[in-house]
Write an enzyme that holds these catalytic residues in place. Structure first.
Site, PDB file in Angstrom:
ATOM      1  N   GLN A  29       0.838  -1.196   0.000  1.00 39.08           N
ATOM      2  CA  GLN A  29       0.000   0.000   0.000  1.00 39.08           C
ATOM      3  C   GLN A  29       0.868   1.239   0.000  1.00 39.08           C
ATOM      4  O   GLN A  29       1.883   1.315   0.687  1.00 39.08           O
ATOM      5  CB  GLN A  29      -1.012   0.001   1.131  1.00 39.08           C
ATOM      6  CG  GLN A  29      -0.510  -0.139   2.520  1.00 39.08           C
ATOM      7  CD  GLN A  29      -1.648  -0.368   3.495  1.00 39.08           C
ATOM      8  OE1 GLN A  29      -2.463  -1.269   3.343  1.00 39.08           O
ATOM      9  NE2 GLN A  29      -1.699   0.456   4.522  1.00 39.08           N
ATOM     10  N   GLY A  30       0.441   2.174  -0.841  1.00 38.09           N
ATOM     11  CA  GLY A  30       1.176   3.413  -0.997  1.00 38.09           C
ATOM     12  C   GLY A  30       0.284   4.595  -0.676  1.00 38.09           C
ATOM     13  O   GLY A  30      -0.945   4.514  -0.738  1.00 38.09           O
ATOM     14  N   TYR A  31       0.924   5.691  -0.364  1.00 36.83           N
ATOM     15  CA  TYR A  31       0.210   6.894   0.061  1.00 36.83           C
ATOM     16  C   TYR A  31       0.385   7.989  -0.972  1.00 36.83           C
ATOM     17  O   TYR A  31       1.490   8.379  -1.299  1.00 36.83           O
ATOM     18  CB  TYR A  31       0.688   7.309   1.460  1.00 36.83           C
ATOM     19  CG  TYR A  31       0.244   6.261   2.435  1.00 36.83           C
ATOM     20  CD1 TYR A  31      -0.996   6.340   3.022  1.00 36.83           C
ATOM     21  CD2 TYR A  31       1.007   5.121   2.660  1.00 36.83           C
ATOM     22  CE1 TYR A  31      -1.458   5.333   3.860  1.00 36.83           C
ATOM     23  CE2 TYR A  31       0.560   4.111   3.486  1.00 36.83           C
ATOM     24  CZ  TYR A  31      -0.676   4.221   4.070  1.00 36.83           C
ATOM     25  OH  TYR A  31      -1.145   3.218   4.864  1.00 36.83           O
ATOM     26  N   ILE A  32      -0.746   8.440  -1.480  1.00 35.85           N
ATOM     27  CA  ILE A  32      -0.774   9.523  -2.451  1.00 35.85           C
ATOM     28  C   ILE A  32      -0.803  10.849  -1.712  1.00 35.85           C
ATOM     29  O   ILE A  32      -0.185  11.824  -2.119  1.00 35.85           O
ATOM     30  CB  ILE A  32      -2.005   9.366  -3.371  1.00 35.85           C
ATOM     31  CG1 ILE A  32      -1.888   8.040  -4.140  1.00 35.85           C
ATOM     32  CG2 ILE A  32      -2.149  10.555  -4.313  1.00 35.85           C
ATOM     33  CD1 ILE A  32      -3.168   7.593  -4.810  1.00 35.85           C
TER      34      ILE A  32
END
Length: 156
Positions: A29-32
């Site tokens: 999971q990545g954070y924009i």
């Protein structure tokens, strides 16, 4: 407005390692966007992808909107728009009428295991499994968004 009510706990490694566990799911999971009052996250599993928007926390509650998106688009968004990320394996365990989600972190957060339980209300009673330890719900270092920028390996 959809609301997430969640409590987080550390997991006793020795007890966890001796437990018979179901198959885990690998998450990237990545954070924009990751600010104090709002977060936009992309989560990719081997089978699905999700985009999630979360609001500011008020105690252990916050607004949360989550949508399934095509897996190919999820991978593209993760690759092209996320500014930080975490990797983990999630195990879902039902215990005494509640679902516990246990995250065994990898990469720069290796060695950290966190259990989460979502509740219907902030005062809802629940029983903790024996492998659940200290509560860290109010310690922001344990949020996935925080771990993506200040990983567990860098803690003093």
């Amino acid at each position: 407005m959809p609301t997430e009510i969640e409590r987080k706990f550390l997991v006793d490694h020795e007890k966890w390692n001796s437990l018979a566990k179901p198959k885990g799911n690998v998450y990237k999971q990545g954070y924009i966007l990751s600010e104090e009052k709002r977060t936009v996250r992309i989560r990719v599993t081997p089978d699905a992808a999700y985009i999630t928007l979360k609001g500011a926390s008020a105690g252990i509650s916050r607004s949360e909107y989550e949508y399934t998106i095509p897996l190919t688009e999820g991978n593209e968004i993760l690759e092209n728009f996320a500014t930080s990320a975490v990797e983990k394996t999630r195990y879902n365990i039902n215990y005494e009428g509640h679902l516990w989600e246990i995250d065994v972190f990898a990469g720069d957060n290796k060695g950290l295991i966190v259990a989460e339980i979502e509740l219907e209300s902030e005062n809802e009673p629940f029983e903790k499994p024996e492998w659940v330890g200290a509560e860290v719900s109010h310690d922001n270092r344990y949020t996935n968004a925080s771990l993506s920028v200040k990983p567990y390996k860098d803690w003093d």
